[in-house]
Design a protein around this motif. Structure first.
Motif, mmCIF file in Angstrom:
data_model
loop_
_atom_site.group_PDB
_atom_site.id
_atom_site.type_symbol
_atom_site.label_atom_id
_atom_site.label_comp_id
_atom_site.label_asym_id
_atom_site.label_seq_id
_atom_site.Cartn_x
_atom_site.Cartn_y
_atom_site.Cartn_z
ATOM 1 N N GLN A 40 27.471 59.149 62.681
ATOM 2 C CA GLN A 40 26.910 58.347 64.258
ATOM 3 C C GLN A 40 28.037 57.352 64.622
ATOM 4 O O GLN A 40 28.529 56.753 65.637
ATOM 5 C CB GLN A 40 26.255 57.739 63.660
ATOM 6 N N PHE A 157 22.608 48.045 63.337
ATOM 7 C CA PHE A 157 21.732 49.526 63.123
ATOM 8 C C PHE A 157 20.497 49.509 62.357
ATOM 9 O O PHE A 157 20.732 47.693 61.542
ATOM 10 C CB PHE A 157 22.771 50.217 62.257
ATOM 11 N N ALA A 159 17.948 50.922 59.617
ATOM 12 C CA ALA A 159 17.108 53.140 59.588
ATOM 13 C C ALA A 159 15.728 52.213 58.310
ATOM 14 O O ALA A 159 15.661 51.591 57.992
ATOM 15 C CB ALA A 159 17.691 53.731 58.578
ATOM 16 N N ASN A 187 17.219 53.544 64.374
ATOM 17 C CA ASN A 187 16.620 55.047 64.019
ATOM 18 C C ASN A 187 15.836 55.740 62.672
ATOM 19 O O ASN A 187 15.652 54.339 62.305
ATOM 20 C CB ASN A 187 18.332 55.513 62.774
ATOM 21 N N VAL A 189 13.654 57.384 60.215
ATOM 22 C CA VAL A 189 14.539 57.974 59.347
ATOM 23 C C VAL A 189 13.003 58.513 58.149
ATOM 24 O O VAL A 189 11.830 57.741 58.125
ATOM 25 C CB VAL A 189 15.029 57.233 58.440
ATOM 26 N N VAL A 194 17.808 62.521 60.502
ATOM 27 C CA VAL A 194 18.664 61.282 60.252
ATOM 28 C C VAL A 194 20.502 62.330 59.536
ATOM 29 O O VAL A 194 20.988 61.928 59.742
ATOM 30 C CB VAL A 194 18.979 59.959 61.167
ATOM 31 N N THR A 200 19.632 63.158 66.566
ATOM 32 C CA THR A 200 18.617 62.048 65.727
ATOM 33 C C THR A 200 17.830 61.572 66.656
ATOM 34 O O THR A 200 17.424 61.708 67.860
ATOM 35 C CB THR A 200 19.783 60.774 66.102
ATOM 36 N N GLU A 201 17.111 60.162 66.825
ATOM 37 C CA GLU A 201 16.351 59.944 67.793
ATOM 38 C C GLU A 201 16.623 58.064 67.598
ATOM 39 O O GLU A 201 15.801 57.418 66.614
ATOM 40 C CB GLU A 201 14.366 60.356 67.007
ATOM 41 N N VAL A 202 16.644 58.067 68.293
ATOM 42 C CA VAL A 202 17.259 55.951 68.967
ATOM 43 C C VAL A 202 16.392 55.304 69.869
ATOM 44 O O VAL A 202 15.982 55.354 70.779
ATOM 45 C CB VAL A 202 18.585 56.027 68.274
ATOM 46 N N ARG A 223 15.660 61.523 72.075
ATOM 47 C CA ARG A 223 16.249 62.098 70.961
ATOM 48 C C ARG A 223 16.682 63.188 70.995
ATOM 49 O O ARG A 223 17.032 62.955 72.329
ATOM 50 C CB ARG A 223 14.177 62.478 71.086
ATOM 51 N N LYS A 226 23.909 62.978 68.269
ATOM 52 C CA LYS A 226 24.414 61.704 67.400
ATOM 53 C C LYS A 226 25.955 61.249 68.395
ATOM 54 O O LYS A 226 25.644 60.187 68.960
ATOM 55 C CB LYS A 226 24.709 61.659 66.097
ATOM 56 N N ALA A 229 23.472 59.669 71.497
ATOM 57 C CA ALA A 229 23.143 58.383 70.720
ATOM 58 C C ALA A 229 23.866 57.579 71.075
ATOM 59 O O ALA A 229 24.272 56.040 71.554
ATOM 60 C CB ALA A 229 22.592 58.702 69.783
#
Ligand code: CTP
Ligand code: CA
Length: 239
Positions: A40, A157, A159, A187, A189, A194, A200-202, A223, A226, A229
């Motif tokens: 990422q 960030f 997680a 994120n 997780v 991830v 990934t889903e952010v 979604r 990376k 994202a």
């Protein structure tokens, strides 16, 4: 929508990106580490270069190879949270944007053993005391508030798995408040989610001040890969 906007420009801007995990030594042959792949952070650094920034990438321990041979991108390798802290403080002085994508160890072994730790004859289970590492992101925010200098945009960030009482987004809202950064990228997780993956889903949350600048209180939710994202995060930071 985003497609109707011109691509964000970071021309002439200095962006510092941290990526990967830290490694905290216990003795000459052992360490505490984590599962961050670095993917990422690398995607963020490449996206910022793509939009014209001068990027300094500070990479810890990673599975993926950091980008190389890209003009306007310099690479620095670190291992421990202490080394990362030192590098971020040094580079933040003249940065416009700081992106803290690194997975920083919250704790390190309190004492480094100069010689390899051996089992004892009495079958006793060892206890390894840990010590808190400084919070690099919170420290950078605090220094900016204290001095009026430092990155204009600080991106954290988080997680989060969520727990019985809290959804991941609710925990991220609290973390955004606690850290005092401008943007916080959540994120979600869990098992196989991830870490090490390409998808990934952010959610990109903005502080109240950042919401006013962006003209929206709605977090960005996506979604995807990376790389996608990274595009969304760098775009919000540029705005
Ligand atoms: N971070 C940091 N220094 C630390 C720990 C974390 O700068 N010692 C940064 C990370 O790079 C990330 C953000 O803080 O951008 C959030 O990290 P996270 O581990 O989710 O938050 P913590 O405050 O450590 O909370 P938790 O107890 O949930 O791990
Ligand atoms: Ca942590």
């Amino acid at each position: 929508g985003p497609t109707s906007q011109s691509p964000p420009s970071l021309t002439g801007r200095r962006v510092v990106v941290t990526a990967g995990g830290t490694r905290e030594p216990l003795d000459p042959v052992r360490y505490l580490g984590n599962r961050s792949s670095g993917k990422q952070g690398f995607a963020l650094a490449e996206r910022a270069v793509h939009w014209g920034a001068q990027v300094h990438l500070i990479a810890g321990i990673t599975d993926a190879e950091p980008p190389s041979g890209i003009s306007n991108l310099t690479l620095e390798r670190i291992e421990t949270a202490a080394q990362l802290h030192e590098a971020v403080l040094r580079e933040s002085v003249h940065a416009d944007v700081l992106v803290m994508a690194a997975a920083v160890a919250d704790f390190r072994p309190a004492d480094y053993a100069q010689a390899k730790i051996k089992k004892t004859d009495d079958d006793a289970n060892p206890v390894i005391p840990l010590q808190r590492n400084p919070d690099i992101l919170a420290d950078t925010v605090r220094r900016r508030a204290g001095t009026g200098t430092g990155p204009k945009v600080i991106v954290g960030f988080a997680a989060e798995t969520g727990d019985d009482a809290h959804a991941p987004v609710a925990l991220a809202e609290q973390k955004l408040q606690r850290k005092g950064c401008d943007l916080l990228v959540l994120n979600q997780v869990g098992e196989n989610l991830v870490f090490g993956q390409d998808s990934t889903e952010v959610h990109i949350l903005a502080s109240e001040a950042a919401q006013r600048t962006l003209g929206s209180a709605e977090p960005v939710h996506l979604r995807g890969s990376k790389v996608e994202a990274a595009e969304a995060v760098v775009s919000q930071a540029a705005r």
